[in-house]
Design a protein around this motif. Structure first.
Motif, PDB file in Angstrom:
ATOM      1  N   MET A 101     109.204 109.257   1.314  1.00  0.00           N
ATOM      2  CA  MET A 101     107.935 109.905   0.996  1.00  0.00           C
ATOM      3  C   MET A 101     107.410 109.511  -0.381  1.00  0.00           C
ATOM      4  O   MET A 101     106.197 109.372  -0.581  1.00  0.00           O
ATOM      5  N   ILE A 102     108.300 109.322  -1.351  1.00  0.00           N
ATOM      6  CA  ILE A 102     107.859 108.862  -2.670  1.00  0.00           C
ATOM      7  C   ILE A 102     107.313 107.445  -2.556  1.00  0.00           C
ATOM      8  O   ILE A 102     106.312 107.093  -3.191  1.00  0.00           O
ATOM      9  N   SER A 103     107.937 106.620  -1.720  1.00  0.00           N
ATOM     10  CA  SER A 103     107.419 105.277  -1.460  1.00  0.00           C
ATOM     11  C   SER A 103     106.039 105.358  -0.819  1.00  0.00           C
ATOM     12  O   SER A 103     105.114 104.642  -1.202  1.00  0.00           O
ATOM     13  N   LEU A 104     105.899 106.256   0.151  1.00  0.00           N
ATOM     14  CA  LEU A 104     104.612 106.429   0.823  1.00  0.00           C
ATOM     15  C   LEU A 104     103.526 106.818  -0.181  1.00  0.00           C
ATOM     16  O   LEU A 104     102.391 106.306  -0.105  1.00  0.00           O
ATOM     17  N   ARG A 105     103.867 107.680  -1.113  1.00  0.00           N
ATOM     18  CA  ARG A 105     102.907 108.110  -2.132  1.00  0.00           C
ATOM     19  C   ARG A 105     102.595 107.002  -3.140  1.00  0.00           C
ATOM     20  O   ARG A 105     101.662 107.122  -3.936  1.00  0.00           O
ATOM     21  N   ASN A 106     103.381 105.947  -3.115  1.00  0.00           N
ATOM     22  CA  ASN A 106     103.177 104.824  -4.038  1.00  0.00           C
ATOM     23  C   ASN A 106     102.898 103.532  -3.288  1.00  0.00           C
ATOM     24  O   ASN A 106     103.401 102.464  -3.635  1.00  0.00           O
ATOM     25  N   ASN A 107     102.110 103.644  -2.217  1.00  0.00           N
ATOM     26  CA  ASN A 107     101.639 102.471  -1.482  1.00  0.00           C
ATOM     27  C   ASN A 107     102.755 101.644  -0.879  1.00  0.00           C
ATOM     28  O   ASN A 107     102.673 100.412  -0.816  1.00  0.00           O
ATOM     29  N   GLY A 108     103.823 102.302  -0.431  1.00  0.00           N
ATOM     30  CA  GLY A 108     104.908 101.584   0.218  1.00  0.00           C
ATOM     31  C   GLY A 108     105.798 100.822  -0.744  1.00  0.00           C
ATOM     32  O   GLY A 108     106.490  99.887  -0.334  1.00  0.00           O
ATOM     33  N   ALA A 109     105.809 101.215  -2.019  1.00  0.00           N
ATOM     34  CA  ALA A 109     106.620 100.512  -3.022  1.00  0.00           C
ATOM     35  C   ALA A 109     108.101 100.641  -2.700  1.00  0.00           C
ATOM     36  O   ALA A 109     108.558 101.662  -2.184  1.00  0.00           O
ATOM     37  N   HIS A 110     108.856  99.591  -3.016  1.00  0.00           N
ATOM     38  CA  HIS A 110     110.300  99.600  -2.792  1.00  0.00           C
ATOM     39  C   HIS A 110     111.022 100.180  -4.008  1.00  0.00           C
ATOM     40  O   HIS A 110     110.419 100.465  -5.040  1.00  0.00           O
ATOM     41  N   LEU A 111     112.325 100.351  -3.875  1.00  0.00           N
ATOM     42  CA  LEU A 111     113.137 101.027  -4.882  1.00  0.00           C
ATOM     43  C   LEU A 111     112.995 100.435  -6.291  1.00  0.00           C
ATOM     44  O   LEU A 111     112.888 101.198  -7.260  1.00  0.00           O
ATOM     45  N   PRO A 112     112.996  99.110  -6.482  1.00  0.00           N
ATOM     46  CA  PRO A 112     112.853  98.579  -7.844  1.00  0.00           C
ATOM     47  C   PRO A 112     111.547  99.021  -8.510  1.00  0.00           C
ATOM     48  O   PRO A 112     111.548  99.391  -9.691  1.00  0.00           O
ATOM     49  N   GLU A 113     110.444  98.973  -7.759  1.00  0.00           N
ATOM     50  CA  GLU A 113     109.153  99.391  -8.299  1.00  0.00           C
ATOM     51  C   GLU A 113     109.171 100.877  -8.665  1.00  0.00           C
ATOM     52  O   GLU A 113     108.677 101.289  -9.721  1.00  0.00           O
ATOM     53  N   LEU A 114     109.765 101.686  -7.803  1.00  0.00           N
ATOM     54  CA  LEU A 114     109.843 103.128  -8.051  1.00  0.00           C
ATOM     55  C   LEU A 114     110.758 103.432  -9.234  1.00  0.00           C
ATOM     56  O   LEU A 114     110.488 104.344 -10.024  1.00  0.00           O
ATOM     57  N   SER A 115     111.843 102.673  -9.370  1.00  0.00           N
ATOM     58  CA  SER A 115     112.762 102.861 -10.502  1.00  0.00           C
ATOM     59  C   SER A 115     112.056 102.566 -11.819  1.00  0.00           C
ATOM     60  O   SER A 115     112.223 103.278 -12.807  1.00  0.00           O
ATOM     61  N   GLY A 116     111.249 101.507 -11.828  1.00  0.00           N
ATOM     62  CA  GLY A 116     110.500 101.155 -13.028  1.00  0.00           C
ATOM     63  C   GLY A 116     109.505 102.232 -13.425  1.00  0.00           C
ATOM     64  O   GLY A 116     109.295 102.504 -14.607  1.00  0.00           O
ATOM     65  N   LYS A 117     108.908 102.866 -12.419  1.00  0.00           N
ATOM     66  CA  LYS A 117     107.902 103.896 -12.695  1.00  0.00           C
ATOM     67  C   LYS A 117     108.529 105.197 -13.168  1.00  0.00           C
ATOM     68  O   LYS A 117     108.048 105.815 -14.124  1.00  0.00           O
ATOM     69  N   TYR A 118     109.603 105.633 -12.520  1.00  0.00           N
ATOM     70  CA  TYR A 118     110.142 106.973 -12.779  1.00  0.00           C
ATOM     71  C   TYR A 118     111.386 107.012 -13.665  1.00  0.00           C
ATOM     72  O   TYR A 118     111.756 108.085 -14.147  1.00  0.00           O
ATOM     73  N   LEU A 119     112.042 105.860 -13.879  1.00  0.00           N
ATOM     74  CA  LEU A 119     113.231 105.844 -14.736  1.00  0.00           C
ATOM     75  C   LEU A 119     113.051 104.983 -15.976  1.00  0.00           C
ATOM     76  O   LEU A 119     113.949 104.896 -16.805  1.00  0.00           O
ATOM     77  N   GLY A 120     111.914 104.316 -16.084  1.00  0.00           N
ATOM     78  CA  GLY A 120     111.672 103.451 -17.227  1.00  0.00           C
ATOM     79  C   GLY A 120     111.491 102.010 -16.807  1.00  0.00           C
ATOM     80  O   GLY A 120     112.144 101.535 -15.872  1.00  0.00           O
ATOM     81  N   LYS A 121     110.607 101.285 -17.462  1.00  0.00           N
ATOM     82  CA  LYS A 121     110.237  99.930 -17.047  1.00  0.00           C
ATOM     83  C   LYS A 121     111.435  98.983 -16.981  1.00  0.00           C
ATOM     84  O   LYS A 121     111.487  98.098 -16.130  1.00  0.00           O
ATOM     85  N   GLY A 122     112.385  99.142 -17.889  1.00  0.00           N
ATOM     86  CA  GLY A 122     113.541  98.251 -17.891  1.00  0.00           C
ATOM     87  C   GLY A 122     114.369  98.358 -16.622  1.00  0.00           C
ATOM     88  O   GLY A 122     114.974  97.382 -16.171  1.00  0.00           O
ATOM     89  N   MET A 123     114.386  99.542 -16.010  1.00  0.00           N
ATOM     90  CA  MET A 123     115.171  99.758 -14.793  1.00  0.00           C
ATOM     91  C   MET A 123     114.636  98.952 -13.625  1.00  0.00           C
ATOM     92  O   MET A 123     115.392  98.619 -12.705  1.00  0.00           O
TER      93      MET A 123
END
Length: 494
Positions: A101-123
């Motif tokens: 669902m978090i991916s769905l809310r972010n245009n189908g983004a995969h885990l690396p993209e979501l990690s960068g957004k919610y855990l910090g860009k370096g992640m």
């Protein structure tokens, strides 16, 4: 017998009651337009029905894991049922739902993209490498296991490498062709075989009377080699209880879901179904073999030998063959989407639009060349590294979900608690196992606690830092990222 029946009932109750808590906590918006329509491209973003999405999600996440893992987990005894049921309801299904669902809310983004957004860009960069490695291992492992089973079922027809080549050819096609052209059409057939096989094994357990041989629930470690339940059981049984591989698959379906309200059935429901599959095969292994015999059968090769023994004992030659085909379906329908997901992850990271076949070939061909080279590495070694990488990925996905819920001011403990639990197991496994440092178990218990504490402090600091930087129009509060930045070459459908 009652431990098995009770476990199945609890799984269904978990779906009926606890999933409602999880869905309410997320805050579903039924009228929100999903990426399947906003970014429809005829390839990866394609609206599909709820039932088809559920079936594809189930087949995507259910590799050999919910069969091989529970069979090997059966060596520990009925304690395996506890992990399957509790892990599935409170960790695995929660993990799959929130990440999807978090991916769905972010245009189908995969885990690396979501990690960068919610855990910090370096992640983003770290998780991208980690995810790509996991998917490559999954795809490679899920060529070897079905090839071995097909060679056995066909009495050596084509030989092992002949089946490997055919499976690779199918994987390549399913990686580059639109999702509704191959996967969307062939999966209903695969799904029917899978469900028929599982139903056959489950029903025959009762009609044959073998179900009475399943030990009653207890916490005793019955492993014939006296392997420790902690952390071993939590890596032996991943699919069926909790698996990080699912975090790479849910975003695929987040791009084809038509309505947000369907997420409960598609993501949480598919995981519950996988838990039922795991319970059936774990019960079958316990019912038909004592621990020593089962251990000897597995030692002959992989758990595929036990699959054949169980299927043929319960269902005879014809029914047993159908059951084995059902097992073969599972790794094939995870291997194909592992490579497809890997193509998407790389494309998203490098910002390469995937509308044209040439650009899909550009990413897919090197992937399959590398995977082919990995085929010459010992399967058991690959499987051990996959086990650790798999659960480490689950930890990342649960911490991403926790960060999302924290920043949205919702109950983040529903994901943080299972995330911390598995983080401890991941560190303990790395410290004590041969693939890691091989340290003393008792010493590792304390070292793991210290490391988990340090990571939690760093996570809390990062959340405090991010929450202080939030403004009313912050990207962290607005679920949809800038579509033009993510997919500059796509045509946006209003």
């Amino acid at each position: 017998m009652y431990s098995f029946i009770g476990g199945i009932i609890l799984l269904f109750l978990g779906y009926y009651f606890y999933s409602k808590v999880i869905i309410k906590n997320f805050g579903v918006e039924p009228e929100r337009q999903t990426p399947a329509y906003v970014l429809e491209d005829g390839s990866d973003f394609v609206p599909m029905s709820k039932n088809k999405n559920w079936l594809i999600q189930l087949l995507n996440i259910a590799g050999t894991g919910p069969i091989f893992g529970p069979i090997m987990g059966a060596l520990y005894g009925p304690v395996a049922f506890i992990w399957i049921v509790i892990g599935n309801i409170f960790a695995g299904a929660v993990h799959d739902y929130y990440l999807g669902m978090i991916s769905l809310r972010n245009n189908g983004a995969h885990l690396p993209e979501l990690s960068g957004k919610y855990l910090g860009k370096g992640m983003k960069h770290v998780v991208n490498i980690f995810t790509a490695l996991l998917l490559l291992l999954v795809g490679t492992v899920f060529v070897t296991s079905p090839a071995s089973l097909l060679e056995e079922v066909t009495n050596g027809f084509l030989g092992h490498w002949g089946w490997v080549i055919l499976i690779f050819m199918y994987y390549f096609l399913s990686t580059i062709l639109p999702i509704d052209k191959v996967i969307g059409r062939i999966y209903p057939i695969f799904g029917a075989i899978l469900l028929l096989a599982c139903a056959g094994v489950g029903i025959t357990l009762f009609t044959s009377g073998n179900i009475e041989n399943v030990p009653e629930l207890n916490l005793q470690n019955m492993h014939p080699d006296n392997l420790s339940v902690i952390p071993g059981l939590f890596f032996t049984i991943s699919c069926g209880a909790m698996s990080g591989f699912h975090a790479t698959q849910s975003p695929i379906i987040s791009r084809t879901v038509e309505k947000e309200g369907e997420g409960r059935f598609v993501f949480y429901g598919a995981m519950i179904a996988e838990g039922v599959i795991a319970m059936i095969w774990a019960a079958a292994a316990m019912a038909l073999f004592d621990g020593q015999t089962l251990s000897q059968i597995i030692a002959q090769g992989t758990a595929s030998a036990a699959v054949s023994e169980i299927s043929l004992k319960l269902l005879g030659s014809v029914g047993g063959t159908i059951a084995i085909l059902g097992v073969i379906v599972l790794p094939i329908t995870s291997g194909d989407t592992a490579f497809r997901s890997l193509r998407m992850v790389i494309a998203d990271y490098l910002k390469i639009d995937q509308k044209s076949y040439n650009k899909r070939f550009l990413i897919a061909i090197p992937i399959f060349i590398i995977s082919g080279a990995l085929m010459f590495i010992d399967f058991n070694l690959l499987w051990r590294y996959f086990n650790w990488a798999n659960q480490a990925t689950a930890v990342i996905a649960l911490f991403v979900s926790s960060a999302y819920l924290f920043l949205k001011k919702r109950n983040y403990f529903v994901t943080l608690i299972p995330g911390v639990f598995m983080l401890y197991m991941v560190i303990l496994y790395l410290l004590t196992e041969k693939i890691g440092f091989g340290l003393d178990m008792k010493l590792s218990y304390y070292i793991s606690i210290v490391i988990v504490g340090m990571i939690l402090v760093a996570f809390a600091y990062q959340m405090k830092k991010m929450s202080e930087s939030i403004t009313p129009d912050s990207d962290l509060l607005n679920d949809q990222k800038d579509i033009a930045d993510l997919y500059p070459e796509l045509v946006i459908h209003k």
